[in-house]
Design a protein around this motif. Structure first.
Motif, mmCIF file in Angstrom:
data_model
loop_
_atom_site.group_PDB
_atom_site.id
_atom_site.type_symbol
_atom_site.label_atom_id
_atom_site.label_comp_id
_atom_site.label_asym_id
_atom_site.label_seq_id
_atom_site.Cartn_x
_atom_site.Cartn_y
_atom_site.Cartn_z
ATOM 1 N N TYR A 23 78.906 38.312 22.868
ATOM 2 C CA TYR A 23 77.908 39.264 23.355
ATOM 3 C C TYR A 23 78.610 40.274 24.257
ATOM 4 O O TYR A 23 79.100 39.910 25.324
ATOM 5 C CB TYR A 23 76.802 38.524 24.107
ATOM 6 N N ALA A 89 73.213 31.583 19.217
ATOM 7 C CA ALA A 89 74.404 32.070 18.514
ATOM 8 C C ALA A 89 75.291 30.896 18.089
ATOM 9 O O ALA A 89 75.796 30.853 16.957
ATOM 10 C CB ALA A 89 75.180 33.033 19.412
ATOM 11 N N ASP A 106 84.475 29.974 23.772
ATOM 12 C CA ASP A 106 84.007 31.258 24.330
ATOM 13 C C ASP A 106 85.016 32.353 24.000
ATOM 14 O O ASP A 106 86.203 32.086 23.881
ATOM 15 C CB ASP A 106 83.882 31.169 25.854
ATOM 16 N N ALA A 107 84.527 33.589 23.925
ATOM 17 C CA ALA A 107 85.400 34.698 23.544
ATOM 18 C C ALA A 107 86.232 35.213 24.711
ATOM 19 O O ALA A 107 87.087 36.067 24.533
ATOM 20 C CB ALA A 107 84.564 35.832 22.974
ATOM 21 N N ASP A 108 85.989 34.727 25.933
ATOM 22 C CA ASP A 108 86.642 35.337 27.090
ATOM 23 C C ASP A 108 87.898 34.596 27.536
ATOM 24 O O ASP A 108 88.399 34.816 28.638
ATOM 25 C CB ASP A 108 85.644 35.434 28.248
ATOM 26 N N LYS A 144 78.556 28.711 42.684
ATOM 27 C CA LYS A 144 78.408 28.361 41.272
ATOM 28 C C LYS A 144 79.051 27.009 40.977
ATOM 29 O O LYS A 144 78.496 26.172 40.277
ATOM 30 C CB LYS A 144 79.024 29.448 40.388
ATOM 31 N N TRP A 219 75.702 35.766 32.537
ATOM 32 C CA TRP A 219 74.602 34.981 33.103
ATOM 33 C C TRP A 219 74.293 35.436 34.518
ATOM 34 O O TRP A 219 75.158 35.424 35.378
ATOM 35 C CB TRP A 219 74.961 33.494 33.150
HETATM 36 N N1 UDP Z 1 77.293 34.936 24.975
HETATM 37 C C1 UDP Z 1 76.456 35.104 23.848
HETATM 38 N N2 UDP Z 1 75.159 35.490 24.038
HETATM 39 C C2 UDP Z 1 74.632 35.727 25.276
HETATM 40 C C3 UDP Z 1 75.474 35.528 26.408
HETATM 41 C C4 UDP Z 1 76.781 35.127 26.221
HETATM 42 O O1 UDP Z 1 76.904 34.898 22.727
HETATM 43 O O2 UDP Z 1 73.453 36.095 25.359
HETATM 44 C C5 UDP Z 1 78.714 34.514 24.779
HETATM 45 C C6 UDP Z 1 79.744 35.386 25.483
HETATM 46 O O3 UDP Z 1 80.122 36.507 24.728
HETATM 47 C C7 UDP Z 1 80.903 34.417 25.659
HETATM 48 C C8 UDP Z 1 80.196 33.072 25.862
HETATM 49 O O4 UDP Z 1 78.881 33.241 25.344
HETATM 50 O O5 UDP Z 1 81.723 34.322 24.507
HETATM 51 C C9 UDP Z 1 80.156 32.644 27.320
HETATM 52 O O6 UDP Z 1 79.562 33.667 28.110
HETATM 53 P P1 UDP Z 1 80.045 33.973 29.601
HETATM 54 O O7 UDP Z 1 81.537 34.042 29.655
HETATM 55 O O8 UDP Z 1 79.302 35.179 30.049
HETATM 56 O O9 UDP Z 1 79.531 32.693 30.375
HETATM 57 P P2 UDP Z 1 80.264 31.949 31.606
HETATM 58 O O10 UDP Z 1 81.663 31.631 31.158
HETATM 59 O O11 UDP Z 1 80.226 32.919 32.722
HETATM 60 O O12 UDP Z 1 79.430 30.731 31.813
#
Ligand code: UDP
Ligand code: MG
Length: 332
Positions: A23, A89, A106-108, A144, A219
């Motif tokens: 996303y 997703a 996750d993509a990040d 967090k 989030w």
């Molecule tokens: N993501 C998604 N849909 C959403 C929100 C997030 O597919 O509505 C994906 C986002 O691209 C990422 C993964 O879920 O690959 C984790 O999101 P994020 O890194 O924002 O979460 P965190 O690591 O902060 O918990």
């Protein structure tokens, strides 16, 4: 090491499906794909597919993912019709995966692709689920980390399904676990619970969760609270039982207090002192009742959502690409 036979899959061909929900990650995608390729170059004997799910991104993520190439894996891109949320997703990815094993990533780069060979090894030793436990969470605020710590423990305590503490969505699942998960058609999709529900042979690998490489977390505080509440209501009815217990406790004490008041009036002729105490009990009981009704409402709301039986996600386009010859076929 002894190799354990896994049950037959839908497609014998593909060993591993890697599922990546996306996303608004347009700047992350090329970096992620590069790291993933490097990790997959160590798995030359395995047929790997990567499934990117574009969860209604408002940036150019769909184009970015459609243009990715990977020497070591087939790429499948799925475009959802709008933003359905990470849980939906991932469900789309699980439904479309054909591998003997799947990994959610996750993509990040917070779930390091470098760990994939290690996870695959654990699966080859016969484990159905490889849980990736966060031994530390870098770059996240103290609030967090602290609230996640408490939440995982509270949920594990409340839930009827054993949940793994400090394990997110980053896991490997074997084909039979995936097939069982696909039978869970609930709309309220708390994936950490759903992924734990089938059970089977589990193992855990610890890792340090790095910071997000680019972009920002999707989030907000309130979304996390909402996700947290949905986890509790989806996997426990204890809040309902707690309301019952609190009600019982209060009415029992009120009964004995009533006896005491009657006795005091009869034997000592004392009149009951008035306004403040009545006001206090009124407000206290009113609050308790509203909370109990609210808890009830949470569950009724979920029953309502389930009875509508709407699909969890909608797919707008699909695009796939073979690893070697670069053949692109479009459909959907
Ligand atoms: N993501 C998604 N849909 C959403 C929100 C997030 O597919 O509505 C994906 C986002 O691209 C990422 C993964 O879920 O690959 C984790 O999101 P994020 O890194 O924002 O979460 P965190 O690591 O902060 O918990
Ligand atoms: Mg992240």
């Amino acid at each position: 090491m002894k190799l354990v036979e896994h049950p037959k899959s839908v497609n014998e061909d593909i060993t591993l499906s890697i599922i990546v929900p996306v996303y608004n990650e347009q700047e992350m995608l090329p970096i992620f794909n590069h790291h993933l390729s490097k990790a997959l170059s160590l798995l030359l004997n395995e047929h790997v597919e990567v499934i990117y799910i574009n969860d209604g991104s408002t940036d150019d993520s769909w184009n970015a993912m459609s243009n990715l190439t990977n020497h070591y894996a087939d790429i499948e891109c799925i475009n959802l019709s709008r933003n359905f949320g990470k849980e939906a997703a991932m469900t789309a990815g699980i439904d479309n995966a054909r591998g003997e094993a799947i990994i959610l990533l996750d993509a990040d780069l917070q779930d390091p692709p470098e760990l994939i060979p290690k996870m695959l090894n654990a699966w080859k030793q016969g484990f159905d689920v490889v849980n990736m436990k966060r031994s530390s969470r870098l770059g996240e605020s103290r609030l967090k980390r602290w609230s996640a710590h408490i939440y995982y423990r509270l949920l594990d305590h409340l839930s009827e399904v054993p949940l793994q503490k400090d394990v997110g969505d980053f896991r490997l699942l074997s084909r039979r676990v995936v097939d069982d998960i696909k039978k869970l058609s609930e709309r309220s999709r708390y994936m950490k619970g759903i992924l734990s529900w089938p059970g089977y042979k589990q193992t855990t690998i610890s890792f340090e969760r790095p910071e997000r490489v680019a972009g920002e977390t999707k989030w907000s505080f309130f979304q996390l609270v909402k996700l947290g509440l949905s986890g509790i209501t989806a996997f426990s009815v204890k809040p309902l039982q707690i309301s019952t217990w609190v009600g019982t406790l209060i009415s029992t004490s009120a009964f004995f207090y009533g006896l005491w008041v009657v006795a005091k009036t009869l034997f000592f002729g004392e009149t009951v002192a008035g306004y403040p105490s009545i006001m206090l009990t009124q407000l206290f009981l009113g609050g308790v009742q509203l909370i109990a009704i609210g808890v009830l409402g949470e569950y009724i709301g979920r029953i309502y959502a389930e009875t509508k039986g709407r699909p969890i996600y909608l797919i707008m386009d699909k695009q796939s690409q073979k690893n070697q010859n670069g053949m692109v076929k479009k459909h959907g």
